[in-house]
Structure formats: C-alpha cells, structure tokens
Design an enzyme around this catalytic site. Structure first.
Site, PDB file in Angstrom:
ATOM      1  N   THR A  44      17.642   7.827 -49.097  1.00 36.82           N
ATOM      2  CA  THR A  44      17.569   6.601 -48.288  1.00 36.82           C
ATOM      3  C   THR A  44      17.970   5.369 -49.102  1.00 36.82           C
ATOM      4  O   THR A  44      18.476   4.391 -48.563  1.00 36.82           O
ATOM      5  CB  THR A  44      16.127   6.449 -47.746  1.00 36.82           C
ATOM      6  OG1 THR A  44      15.837   7.624 -46.994  1.00 36.82           O
ATOM      7  CG2 THR A  44      15.982   5.247 -46.851  1.00 36.82           C
ATOM      8  N   THR A  45      17.784   5.456 -50.402  1.00 33.26           N
ATOM      9  CA  THR A  45      18.064   4.313 -51.274  1.00 33.26           C
ATOM     10  C   THR A  45      19.491   3.787 -51.155  1.00 33.26           C
ATOM     11  O   THR A  45      19.731   2.598 -51.338  1.00 33.26           O
ATOM     12  CB  THR A  45      17.718   4.701 -52.731  1.00 33.26           C
ATOM     13  OG1 THR A  45      16.313   4.933 -52.783  1.00 33.26           O
ATOM     14  CG2 THR A  45      18.107   3.638 -53.741  1.00 33.26           C
ATOM     15  N   HIS A  53      12.523  -8.305 -49.005  1.00 34.49           N
ATOM     16  CA  HIS A  53      11.775  -9.094 -48.023  1.00 34.49           C
ATOM     17  C   HIS A  53      10.814 -10.050 -48.730  1.00 34.49           C
ATOM     18  O   HIS A  53      10.278  -9.733 -49.796  1.00 34.49           O
ATOM     19  CB  HIS A  53      10.960  -8.151 -47.121  1.00 34.49           C
ATOM     20  CG  HIS A  53      11.832  -7.338 -46.214  1.00 34.49           C
ATOM     21  ND1 HIS A  53      12.326  -7.813 -45.024  1.00 34.49           N
ATOM     22  CD2 HIS A  53      12.302  -6.067 -46.327  1.00 34.49           C
ATOM     23  CE1 HIS A  53      13.055  -6.878 -44.441  1.00 34.49           C
ATOM     24  NE2 HIS A  53      13.064  -5.809 -45.207  1.00 34.49           N
ATOM     25  N   SER A 360      10.689   0.920 -44.974  1.00 35.46           N
ATOM     26  CA  SER A 360      10.851  -0.510 -45.255  1.00 35.46           C
ATOM     27  C   SER A 360       9.482  -1.205 -45.207  1.00 35.46           C
ATOM     28  O   SER A 360       8.690  -0.907 -44.311  1.00 35.46           O
ATOM     29  CB  SER A 360      11.782  -1.133 -44.211  1.00 35.46           C
ATOM     30  OG  SER A 360      12.022  -2.469 -44.525  1.00 35.46           O
ATOM     31  N   CYS A 425      42.343  -1.963 -54.549  1.00 24.47           N
ATOM     32  CA  CYS A 425      41.627  -2.797 -53.569  1.00 24.47           C
ATOM     33  C   CYS A 425      40.514  -3.589 -54.248  1.00 24.47           C
ATOM     34  O   CYS A 425      40.320  -4.765 -53.985  1.00 24.47           O
ATOM     35  CB  CYS A 425      40.997  -1.957 -52.475  1.00 24.47           C
ATOM     36  SG  CYS A 425      42.141  -0.941 -51.568  1.00 24.47           S
ATOM     37  N   CYS A 458      41.326   0.582 -48.613  1.00 23.80           N
ATOM     38  CA  CYS A 458      42.026   1.871 -48.446  1.00 23.80           C
ATOM     39  C   CYS A 458      41.070   3.047 -48.614  1.00 23.80           C
ATOM     40  O   CYS A 458      41.468   4.194 -48.448  1.00 23.80           O
ATOM     41  CB  CYS A 458      43.231   1.975 -49.375  1.00 23.80           C
ATOM     42  SG  CYS A 458      42.891   2.651 -51.012  1.00 23.80           S
TER      43      CYS A 458
HETATM   44  C1  LIG Z   1      18.172   1.746 -42.144  1.00 22.51           C
HETATM   45  C2  LIG Z   1      17.255   1.347 -43.253  1.00 22.51           C
HETATM   46  C3  LIG Z   1      17.170   0.017 -43.671  1.00 22.51           C
HETATM   47  C4  LIG Z   1      16.276  -0.369 -44.664  1.00 22.51           C
HETATM   48  N1  LIG Z   1      16.294  -1.658 -45.123  1.00 22.51           N
HETATM   49  C5  LIG Z   1      15.453  -2.025 -46.110  1.00 22.51           C
HETATM   50  C6  LIG Z   1      15.497  -3.336 -46.643  1.00 22.51           C
HETATM   51  O1  LIG Z   1      16.354  -4.144 -46.291  1.00 22.51           O
HETATM   52  N2  LIG Z   1      14.556  -3.681 -47.557  1.00 22.51           N
HETATM   53  C7  LIG Z   1      13.607  -2.824 -47.998  1.00 22.51           C
HETATM   54  O2  LIG Z   1      12.750  -3.222 -48.783  1.00 22.51           O
HETATM   55  N3  LIG Z   1      13.588  -1.539 -47.575  1.00 22.51           N
HETATM   56  C8  LIG Z   1      14.504  -1.121 -46.660  1.00 22.51           C
HETATM   57  N4  LIG Z   1      14.528   0.170 -46.235  1.00 22.51           N
HETATM   58  C9  LIG Z   1      13.598   1.114 -46.844  1.00 22.51           C
HETATM   59  C10 LIG Z   1      14.111   1.611 -48.199  1.00 22.51           C
HETATM   60  O3  LIG Z   1      15.471   1.953 -48.126  1.00 22.51           O
HETATM   61  C11 LIG Z   1      13.277   2.821 -48.610  1.00 22.51           C
HETATM   62  O4  LIG Z   1      11.926   2.483 -48.540  1.00 22.51           O
HETATM   63  C12 LIG Z   1      13.584   3.304 -50.020  1.00 22.51           C
HETATM   64  O5  LIG Z   1      14.959   3.466 -50.216  1.00 22.51           O
HETATM   65  C13 LIG Z   1      12.867   4.622 -50.243  1.00 22.51           C
HETATM   66  O6  LIG Z   1      13.206   5.091 -51.509  1.00 22.51           O
HETATM   67  P1  LIG Z   1      12.631   6.469 -52.029  1.00 22.51           P
HETATM   68  O7  LIG Z   1      13.038   6.599 -53.440  1.00 22.51           O
HETATM   69  O8  LIG Z   1      11.184   6.566 -51.710  1.00 22.51           O
HETATM   70  O9  LIG Z   1      13.342   7.572 -51.124  1.00 22.51           O
HETATM   71  P2  LIG Z   1      14.826   8.212 -51.304  1.00 22.51           P
HETATM   72  O10 LIG Z   1      15.809   7.190 -51.695  1.00 22.51           O
HETATM   73  O11 LIG Z   1      15.073   8.958 -50.067  1.00 22.51           O
HETATM   74  O12 LIG Z   1      14.615   9.171 -52.530  1.00 22.51           O
HETATM   75  C14 LIG Z   1      13.977  10.420 -52.427  1.00 22.51           C
HETATM   76  C15 LIG Z   1      14.742  11.387 -53.303  1.00 22.51           C
HETATM   77  O13 LIG Z   1      14.051  12.638 -53.347  1.00 22.51           O
HETATM   78  C16 LIG Z   1      15.024  13.660 -53.441  1.00 22.51           C
HETATM   79  N5  LIG Z   1      14.430  14.939 -53.031  1.00 22.51           N
HETATM   80  C17 LIG Z   1      13.941  15.267 -51.813  1.00 22.51           C
HETATM   81  N6  LIG Z   1      13.509  16.549 -51.811  1.00 22.51           N
HETATM   82  C18 LIG Z   1      13.723  17.041 -53.069  1.00 22.51           C
HETATM   83  C19 LIG Z   1      13.513  18.308 -53.676  1.00 22.51           C
HETATM   84  N7  LIG Z   1      13.012  19.354 -53.010  1.00 22.51           N
HETATM   85  N8  LIG Z   1      13.855  18.469 -54.983  1.00 22.51           N
HETATM   86  C20 LIG Z   1      14.394  17.427 -55.687  1.00 22.51           C
HETATM   87  N9  LIG Z   1      14.634  16.217 -55.139  1.00 22.51           N
HETATM   88  C21 LIG Z   1      14.305  16.016 -53.848  1.00 22.51           C
HETATM   89  C22 LIG Z   1      16.109  13.167 -52.480  1.00 22.51           C
HETATM   90  O14 LIG Z   1      17.353  13.812 -52.709  1.00 22.51           O
HETATM   91  C23 LIG Z   1      16.128  11.676 -52.742  1.00 22.51           C
HETATM   92  O15 LIG Z   1      17.103  11.305 -53.684  1.00 22.51           O
HETATM   93  C24 LIG Z   1      15.430   0.589 -45.263  1.00 22.51           C
HETATM   94  C25 LIG Z   1      15.534   1.928 -44.877  1.00 22.51           C
HETATM   95  C26 LIG Z   1      16.463   2.316 -43.913  1.00 22.51           C
HETATM   96  C27 LIG Z   1      16.630   3.759 -43.577  1.00 22.51           C
END
Ligand SMILES: Cc1cc2nc3c(=O)[nH]c(=O)nc-3n(C[C@H](O)[C@H](O)[C@H](O)COP(=O)(O)OP(=O)(O)OC[C@H]3O[C@@H](n4cnc5c(N)ncnc54)[C@H](O)[C@@H]3O)c2cc1C
Length: 497
Positions: A44-45, A53, A360, A425, A458
């Site tokens: 999701t990152t 925010h 988020s 680009c 491109c």
């Molecule tokens: C449309 C959208 C808009 C958003 N906008 C904002 C914003 O503007 N501001 C804000 O603060 N937040 C925002 N968010 C929220 C933010 O993006 C997330 O809260 C954040 O990216 C979460 O990060 P994470 O590391 O927890 O999850 P992720 O980035 O999903 O990382 C989890 C990782 O775990 C790995 N993984 C999963 N299962 C396994 C496994 N079995 N073995 C090994 N690895 C595994 C995955 O491959 C992934 O890389 C938004 C989210 C979305 C979807």
C-alpha cells in the site's frame, strides 16, 4: 536446513515495517526484515496520496486520531533527517453547501483540541479561497485550511528508511515470503518459514527451506497482517481490502493546485478521507480515489470508478486536464474490523507485536507507530541498549537539474556518467541509475522508484532497455533475467544490438 538467527524479525517492508526497522537500529539488536516483494514499499505504501495529514480528522477516541498530529510532527523531523522529498503545502478540505460548513467547524474544533496550528476556515465568497487556489470551482463555498499538512514521496520515504536501517546494520530479506511461523516454548523462540518469490537467489539471498529463528516478531504485513497473526494463534482481528483508484497527470499539468484539495466525503463513504486533487513532490498531479470493498488481489482499474472520480473532482477543481493523464492505478487500504489501528502485543503471545490495520493516516503515523512498537517490545522483555554507533542521517544521491543544465557542471566534473542520459522524459543519467542499483534496486521498478527513470510521458519506451543493460551489468545476471518487479515479471525476450 539453513537457519538465520535474529533478536527481532519484522514481517513486511512497507512504510510501517521500514520505520520500525530503522527505529530498532537505534539499539544494539540484530533485526531482520522479511518482505515478499523484490523491494521495499511495494504494498500500500507505493499507492497513496502522499499527504502527511495535520491531524484534525477522525473518530473521537480512536488511535488514528490521537496519533495523527504528533505523527505529522515526527514525520517532518525525520523527513529532514533522512532527506525524504517533502513540500510544505498545507491542505484544504472543501465543502459545497451550508450544512457541510458545520463539519468544517467540528473538524476545526477537534484539530484545535489536538494542538494543531494554522487551522482556519476560508470562505470562497469574498474570493479569499480563489486567491489561495486559483482553479477552485465556484461550487465550493469554503475550505478548511490546515497549514501543518504537507506532501511527501511515500515510496522514497520507505527507500530512505531502508537505506538508513541497512547502514545501521538491519538485514533485509527481500523476495522472501513468510509462509508459516510458530513459537517453540522449549527454545523460547519463533521459527519462521520463508519461501523465495524470485528464482534469482543470488540477488536476494533467500533459498528454499530457509528458516528464521527470532526471539520477537513484529507483524507489519499490511493487508495480510490478519493472516500472519493467525499463524501464531491470534484470531482477534480481520483485515479487509478497500480499493482506491487514481489518475496521475503529467508534470505539464503544472500548478493545477498548490496543495492537496480534498472534497468532503459523501455521508455514504464517510470512512474515506474524501477524494483529492493533489500535487506530488515529483511535480505531477495525483487525482483520486474511490472507496471500494474488494479482495486482496484486486488491483484492477475500471472506467466506471475513474469516471466517478472525474465527475466528483471536476465539481471541485476547474479545468482538470485529464488529457494529460500518464497512468491510472489502484491501491488497497488495510481496513481492520475494529476500524482502527491495531498496535501492540497479541494476546496469544506477548512477544508477537502487531502493527496492523494501518489504514490512512498510516503514512503520517509511521514514525510514531515505530516508537510505540519499540516500547511494546521493551515491555515484552526485549533489552533495548542504545546503539552508540547509530547514524541518524541519510542523504539522497544528487539528481541532474532538469530545467537548467548549466547547473550540472559540478556533477559532470565529479562523475562523467552524469552526462549519459538514460531516461529522456525525466532527464535521468547513468550515474543516478548506477547509484540506485548499488543502493538496492534490483528491478526496473526499483530503479524507477529511486530515480524516476520510466515515470515520464513515454512511460519507459526509451529507457527500459538501457536500464536493463545497466541492471544486468551491475547485478551480474543475464539481461533475460531482469524483471519489471520481481517474481516472474520478465521482460519480453530482447534482441540485443
Ligand atoms: C488509496 C489510499 C490513499 C491513502 N492516502 C494516505 C495519505 O494521503 N496519507 C496517509 O497518511 N496515509 C494514506 N494512506 C494509508 C497509507 O498508505 C498506509 O497506511 C500505509 O502505506 C501502510 O503501510 P504498511 O507498511 O503498514 O503496509 P504496506 O505498505 O502494505 O506494507 C506491508 C508489506 O508487507 C508485505 N507482506 C505481506 N505479507 C507478507 C508475507 N507473508 N511475507 C513477507 N512480506 C509480506 C507486503 O508485501 C508489503 O510490502 C492511503 C492508503 C490508500 C490505499
């Protein structure tokens, strides 16, 4: 059976896992991060608005609300320390009728109660809002301006944390999927089975049958965090995926908006922070997103959903040049059944710590969550002795000045491969691409996210083969083995010249 020992294993290298890894590197620990993708930040990152925010929005009493404002301040501090691209833009939450003004007033009150500065409602009646945001539509009657909001590059934030954590001795096992894990009471240790997701074992270091033995586990697996928790007997929460679809406009769209402009969400989709038209730190315009329940593998984009975005945001910002769209994409929110972040020791085993349901403002809260996790680990018995060799700073590799090439003389003098343009680009040189590979890029996307090669108009038409040649040379593998994004995403067989 090959076993690697670690004090702490972090599952998932998104912004949450990477921030936790870097936080733990402040202590004398052996920390290992396990990530199924070939690079960091690819969950999701890499697909979100990139808005840090300010912290006025959210349900009273929720962890999301209580952490957001301090999360914002901690993010800013760390962004400078880690040289994460950041722009202090502020943000606007725009409304269309008198009854919605009430919502702005509630948000204003809530924000002030949380200590936010620079928060004010700006009316569009006397042209004040139009002055701030020239393309705002007449339909908008007022906006809540939040001066402490800013924009950052989310995947570059994950990369910065990865580089800094690695420098401070954290190990990363990329292209390595956790398939099962269990706690052995007799050995007081978790045994984590991992499987390679790439056949290029020489690059990623994960061999079939590899086991990680860790005293503590942190679960930062994003949309899969519930499945990882189940492996240790924690059935206390579920994560569902909620899709958001976006347009990305070319930098030619210019200063369409000066800051993220959010459209107040419809009562039906109140859970979302609302659709947004926002600049990015790379000078593009990002426009989205929808809020659609879906399954964890659904990254599809649909005309219907994107048309909805077009209509709704077209009512807020005038003259959006959708003809300048360079790509459309979708990301998945990890929404827990509690509707809130789930952070802390799991009931089944206190040495297993969840950082789950990080929806988020999860990006905003990455650093504050990482501090809570290290406190939780300490409470669970982990000894945290200061790492006196910890290096807090990290610097980005210098990029060519895209506008004024005269400014690049110093770079050419230092390294002549700055003169070899690989991506036309985005004006990316060989020097930048080689540096990206030396710092961890193993795929075309890995290079793209570090340097922007392939992100321009491109979309890689000119540079793809050139980047592949550099990857092949630097990684020491045949060009046919180069992938777009790990796994089996090999590029079509290419006739070499
Ligand atoms: C449309 C959208 C808009 C958003 N906008 C904002 C914003 O503007 N501001 C804000 O603060 N937040 C925002 N968010 C929220 C933010 O993006 C997330 O809260 C954040 O990216 C979460 O990060 P994470 O590391 O927890 O999850 P992720 O980035 O999903 O990382 C989890 C990782 O775990 C790995 N993984 C999963 N299962 C396994 C496994 N079995 N073995 C090994 N690895 C595994 C995955 O491959 C992934 O890389 C938004 C989210 C979305 C979807």
């Amino acid at each position: 059976m090959n076993t690697i020992k670690a004090d702490v294993a972090v599952i998932g290298a998104g912004i949450t896992g990477c921030a936790i890894a870097r936080q733990l590197s402040k202590y004398r620990l052996s920390t290992l991060v396990i990530e199924k993708e070939a690079d960091v930040g690819w969950g999701t990152t890499k697909v979100n608005t990139g808005l840090i925010h300010s912290g006025y929005a959210g349900e009273k009493g929720s962890l999301k609300l209580s952490l957001c404002h301090n999360g914002n301040m901690l993010f800013r501090k760390n962004a400078y320390e880690l040289d994460i691209p950041i722009k202090n833009t502020g943000s606007l939450l725009n409304v269309f009728n008198q009854s919605q003004i009430k919502i702005l007033e509630e948000n204003l009150k809530q924000g002030k109660a949380h200590g936010l500065l620079g928060l004010e409602i700006i009316s569009n009646k006397d042209g004040a809002l139009k002055k701030l945001e020239p393309n705002i539509s007449k339909n908008v009657i007022a906006g809540l301006y939040a001066g402490q909001a800013c924009i950052i590059s989310p995947y570059e934030a994950a990369i910065a944390l990865y580089e800094n954590a690695k420098k401070n001795s954290v190990r990363f096992m990329l292209a390595s999927k956790v398939t099962s894990l269990k706690y052995e009471k007799s050995q007081k240790c978790f045994f984590i089975n991992i499987q390679p997701t790439s056949s290029e074992h020489s690059i990623y270091g994960c061999e079939p049958g590899l086991v990680i033995a860790a005293d503590y586990v942190v679960n930062a697996a994003g949309i899969y965090a519930d499945e990882i928790a189940k492996m240790v007997g924690d059935l206390s929460f579920e994560i569902k995926a909620v899709k958001g679809q976006y347009y990305l406009l070319d930098s030619e769209a210019g200063e369409l908006v000066k800051r993220p402009n959010m459209r107040i969400s419809d009562p039906k989709t109140k859970k979302s922070k609302g659709m947004v038209v926002a600049p990015t730190t790379g000078n593009n315009i990002i426009i989205g997103s929808t809020y659609e329940d879906t399954d964890k593998n659904d990254f599809s984009t649909t005309k219907k959903a994107l048309d909805e975005v077009k209509v709704k945001l077209g009512q807020m910002i005038e003259n959006i040049p959708f003809n300048k769209t360079i790509t459309i994409f979708a990301g998945l929110r990890a929404i827990s059944n509690t509707g809130d972040f789930i952070i802390g020791q799991c009931q089944a085993n206190k040495k297993f710590i969840n950082a789950a349901g990080i929806q988020s403002p999860g990006l905003t809260c990455a650093f504050i969550i990482s501090e809570i996790i290290s406190d939780q680990l300490k409470e669970a018995g982990l000894k945290l002795e200061k790492n006196t060799k910890f290096i807090p700073e990290r610097k980005r590799f210098p990029k060519l000045d895209k506008v004024n090439f005269k400014n690049n003389h110093e770079l050419f003098a230092r390294n002549s491969s700055y003169g070899e343009i690989i991506c036309r680009c985005e004006k990316v040189s060989e020097a930048e691409i080689v540096n990206a590979i030396e710092n961890g890029a193993t795929t075309l996307d890995g290079v793209k996210f570090r340097t922007r090669a392939g992100m321009g108009r491109c979309q890689g038409g000119y540079c793809t083969l050139r980047v592949m040649k550099l990857l092949s040379k630097k990684l020491g593998i045949p060009i046919e083995k180069i992938t777009k994004s790990g796994g089996d995403s090999y590029q079509a067989k290419i006739e070499m010249d």
